[in-house]
Write a protein that holds these residues in place. Sequence first.
Motif, short mmCIF file in Angstrom:
data_model
loop_
_atom_site.label_atom_id
_atom_site.label_comp_id
_atom_site.label_asym_id
_atom_site.label_seq_id
_atom_site.Cartn_x
_atom_site.Cartn_y
_atom_site.Cartn_z
N MET A 165 43.48 35.04 44.92
CA MET A 165 42.94 33.90 44.17
C MET A 165 42.63 34.28 42.73
O MET A 165 42.88 33.51 41.80
CB MET A 165 41.69 33.39 44.87
CG MET A 165 41.95 32.76 46.23
SD MET A 165 40.42 32.33 47.12
CE MET A 165 39.78 31.01 46.07
N LEU A 166 42.10 35.48 42.53
CA LEU A 166 41.79 35.92 41.17
C LEU A 166 43.06 36.15 40.37
O LEU A 166 43.13 35.81 39.18
CB LEU A 166 40.95 37.21 41.23
CG LEU A 166 40.31 37.65 39.91
CD1 LEU A 166 39.38 36.57 39.36
CD2 LEU A 166 39.53 38.94 40.10
N ASP A 167 44.08 36.69 41.02
CA ASP A 167 45.37 36.88 40.35
C ASP A 167 45.98 35.55 39.93
O ASP A 167 46.56 35.43 38.84
CB ASP A 167 46.34 37.63 41.27
CG ASP A 167 46.01 39.10 41.41
OD1 ASP A 167 45.23 39.61 40.57
OD2 ASP A 167 46.52 39.73 42.35
N ALA A 168 45.83 34.54 40.78
CA ALA A 168 46.37 33.22 40.46
C ALA A 168 45.62 32.61 39.27
O ALA A 168 46.23 31.99 38.39
CB ALA A 168 46.26 32.30 41.68
N LYS A 169 44.31 32.80 39.26
CA LYS A 169 43.51 32.30 38.13
C LYS A 169 43.90 33.01 36.85
O LYS A 169 44.05 32.38 35.79
CB LYS A 169 42.03 32.52 38.43
CG LYS A 169 41.08 31.97 37.38
CD LYS A 169 39.64 32.18 37.80
CE LYS A 169 38.66 31.61 36.79
NZ LYS A 169 37.25 31.82 37.20
N ARG A 170 44.11 34.32 36.94
CA ARG A 170 44.52 35.10 35.77
C ARG A 170 45.87 34.62 35.24
O ARG A 170 46.05 34.43 34.03
CB ARG A 170 44.58 36.58 36.13
CG ARG A 170 45.03 37.48 34.97
CD ARG A 170 45.07 38.94 35.36
NE ARG A 170 43.73 39.49 35.60
CZ ARG A 170 43.21 39.72 36.79
NH1 ARG A 170 43.92 39.47 37.90
NH2 ARG A 170 41.99 40.19 36.91
N ALA A 171 46.82 34.43 36.15
CA ALA A 171 48.17 34.00 35.75
C ALA A 171 48.11 32.63 35.07
O ALA A 171 48.81 32.39 34.08
CB ALA A 171 49.08 33.95 36.98
N ARG A 172 47.30 31.73 35.61
CA ARG A 172 47.19 30.39 35.03
C ARG A 172 46.61 30.45 33.63
O ARG A 172 47.15 29.82 32.69
CB ARG A 172 46.31 29.52 35.93
CG ARG A 172 46.00 28.13 35.37
CD ARG A 172 47.24 27.32 35.15
NE ARG A 172 46.92 25.97 34.74
CZ ARG A 172 47.73 25.20 34.04
NH1 ARG A 172 48.93 25.63 33.68
NH2 ARG A 172 47.36 23.96 33.71
N LEU A 173 45.54 31.19 33.44
CA LEU A 173 44.91 31.26 32.12
C LEU A 173 45.83 31.95 31.10
O LEU A 173 45.91 31.54 29.95
CB LEU A 173 43.58 32.01 32.22
CG LEU A 173 42.43 31.24 32.90
CD1 LEU A 173 41.24 32.16 33.12
CD2 LEU A 173 42.02 30.05 32.05
#
Length: 222
Positions: A165-173
């Motif tokens: 989930m944190l990786d997905a948030k990082r990728a989005r930002l």
Amino acid sequence: MTPRPPASERLDRDELLTVALAIADTDGLDAVTLRRVATGFNVTPMALYWHFKDKDALLDALVERMLGEVDLSAGGATGLRPVMTTFLGVLRAHPALAEITPLRMMRTDAGIDLSELVIGLLRAEGHTPVAAAQLSIFLLDALIGLVINQPGELAVPDPARRATMLDAKRARLKSLSPQAYPNLTEAADFFLGVPDEAEYYERGLTMLMQGVQPAAPNQRVR
């Protein structure tokens, strides 16, 4: 020969709570079960029923134990902030219990004592009874929010899922256009983690303390 008392009577309640608290801190609330705690003492879960009739009672006792760590003498003549500081430190030490604290706080003697102190300190600052009661709730919820919503610390027990989930948030930002979103892209890293926890919590606590300062007489909510 004197019969040996049953295991339920030989178990020490404080020791049981120490083990249960360690499980909550390490593995989250889902891992806190009577069976898991009993395993640490080589007894059956039935042996714990002498102290806790079910998991709900165990969680109440854990919140009581956690709130008992708050130094109520911190207020004294210096006011509300030292109490909130020590309360925040306790919530940070036991984040798994933070989220269930509002529901269970008034079920515990320690929670009653803390609430009485906080409301009294707010009243001493000039707040009405209703304002002091409501502000005490706002403060509790806000402090819990600081802990469980700390950037980069998702309230997800499974480490693999949390990382995903944190990786997905990082990728989005990181995918945002700096031209379209200059402020978000500049601050992106601060949504993914806290470079300085002391600064993060000091800023949050300062904001909260400023927010509960009594308004001028002509600005007060009646």
